[in-house]
Design a protein around this motif. Sequence first.
Motif, short mmCIF file in Angstrom:
data_model
loop_
_atom_site.label_atom_id
_atom_site.label_comp_id
_atom_site.label_asym_id
_atom_site.label_seq_id
_atom_site.Cartn_x
_atom_site.Cartn_y
_atom_site.Cartn_z
N ASN A 68 0.64 -1.37 -0.09
CA ASN A 68 -0.03 -0.03 -0.03
C ASN A 68 0.89 1.10 -0.04
N THR A 69 2.20 1.23 0.15
CA THR A 69 3.18 2.29 0.06
C THR A 69 3.54 2.56 -1.48
N TYR A 70 3.24 1.87 -2.40
CA TYR A 70 3.77 1.88 -3.71
C TYR A 70 2.68 2.91 -4.54
N ASP B 273 7.04 3.13 -9.93
CA ASP B 273 6.78 3.75 -8.49
C ASP B 273 7.04 4.92 -8.22
N LEU B 274 6.32 5.98 -7.77
CA LEU B 274 6.86 7.52 -7.63
C LEU B 274 7.78 7.53 -6.29
N VAL B 275 7.50 6.70 -5.61
CA VAL B 275 8.45 6.74 -4.16
C VAL B 275 10.00 6.52 -4.55
N ASP B 276 10.23 5.36 -5.39
CA ASP B 276 11.49 4.85 -5.50
C ASP B 276 12.04 5.75 -6.68
N ALA B 277 11.18 6.40 -7.72
CA ALA B 277 11.74 7.21 -8.71
C ALA B 277 12.12 8.40 -8.25
N TYR B 278 11.26 8.77 -7.26
CA TYR B 278 11.50 10.27 -6.88
C TYR B 278 12.75 10.53 -5.99
N GLU C 222 4.15 15.95 -3.77
CA GLU C 222 5.73 15.58 -3.00
C GLU C 222 5.44 15.32 -1.62
N ALA C 223 4.37 15.79 -0.91
CA ALA C 223 4.19 15.50 0.52
C ALA C 223 3.45 13.97 0.56
N TYR C 224 2.66 13.64 -0.33
CA TYR C 224 2.19 12.48 -0.46
C TYR C 224 3.21 11.42 -0.53
N ILE C 225 4.04 11.60 -1.47
CA ILE C 225 5.36 10.81 -1.72
C ILE C 225 6.25 10.65 -0.23
N THR C 226 6.48 11.65 0.33
CA THR C 226 7.12 11.65 1.48
C THR C 226 6.69 10.84 2.64
N ALA D 147 8.14 7.24 4.10
CA ALA D 147 8.37 6.99 5.59
C ALA D 147 7.70 5.76 6.14
N GLU D 148 6.46 5.63 5.62
CA GLU D 148 5.43 4.46 5.85
C GLU D 148 6.13 3.33 5.61
N ARG D 149 6.86 3.21 4.30
CA ARG D 149 7.60 2.17 3.67
C ARG D 149 8.79 1.78 4.43
N ALA D 150 9.55 2.63 4.67
CA ALA D 150 10.69 2.50 5.83
C ALA D 150 10.39 1.73 6.83
#
Length: 391
Positions: A251-253, A300-305, A333-337, A341-344
């Motif tokens: 759910n973090t992707y 995935d935006l998290v990994d890409a960003y 950007e705030a959503y990705i951040t 954090a959730e993923r980590a």
Amino acid sequence: MKTKINFTLFGLFTLLIGAIYANSGNAMDDQTNTTSTTLAELQKDKPKKQYVKIALLLDTSNSMDGLINQAKSQLWDIVNEFSYAKCANESRPELQIALYEYGNDDLASTEGYMRQVLNFSGDLDLISEKLFSLSTNGGEEYCGEVIHKSLEQLQWGKNEDDLKLIFIAGNEPFTQGKLNYKDAATQAKEKNVVVNTIFCGAYEQGIRSSWKDGATLTGGEYMAIDQNKKIVHIETPYDEVIIKLNHKLNNTYIQYGSLGAKKYEAQSAQDAEAAYVAKEVAVKRAVSKSSRLYNNASWDLVDAYDKDQIALSDLKPSQLPEVLKNKTEKEIEAYITLKKAERAQIQQAIQKQNAKRQKFIEEHTKEEDGKLENAMLSAIKKQAATKDFKW
């Protein structure tokens, strides 16, 4: 007859920086001596990117159905092992896996009943998908030729510090086919590639049919396994916790671009494939997904960003998931951040649970358990040591 094996089972970057100052006067010369750095010094300080490149050559003819479940879980064992590895320069190696099948009547006779299923890739979901897609059918098994083809077609690179391995599995004589396996072994040595052989049958039979010689010629390991032996999975009190954490991890992707939706679905599909084999295989995959080697920057935006592979200003609304459509760049950007954090946090929790799981397994493992798994990992770590990899 043989059964088809289903396996649920970068170049060199050099940064050239020069700082050359031409100045006059003694004072400026002194300053230059203290501030300039030679190209050689910069190159020395910059760690080389190192790769672990593993080609799996799998016999998919009609007699190795019993090996299928053993092989499917092996992918995640390899990934998990190398997620902790360090190179001599303290950098972390990148893992790439390629896949070939051979000995299958469904494949073209003109190609020697073999084909490249997947070129070198670090996309773990794609590797898993290709392993699970294999099916068996009787055929001719040409070991020397499939080794030769993998050496010719794959980009092994010229960095001698990279770990380059072939694992070939089968149960027919290693001598079949027009291309002599000894010639293939010579070719492998020229490319600094080590060939490891896995014979599905009695140890002495594998020696008589040249499987041991095929490995020895390149400094590889010869392994013989009982492909029909039932896999021993050790259930632990931490498995269910890890599986639940894995669901949260998904759910973090944040899918984006043309690949996003399809790859997001593939992620869950490969979770299901692993779980179908055994709950313990699903756990191993979840642990892999919590490691640094599980990267999905292409969709995935998290990994890409995080890896600076995309600029938010370049994204069109049509490339974004519904939750981010009509959002400002700051909101995205705030959503990705938040998701990062959730993923980590979830990945760290999985790693902690896995540490407990590993200790439990060590205390309850019998010597004969996980024969294929232990044999492959033993060979990998032995050969990695020659490249100064450490754990």
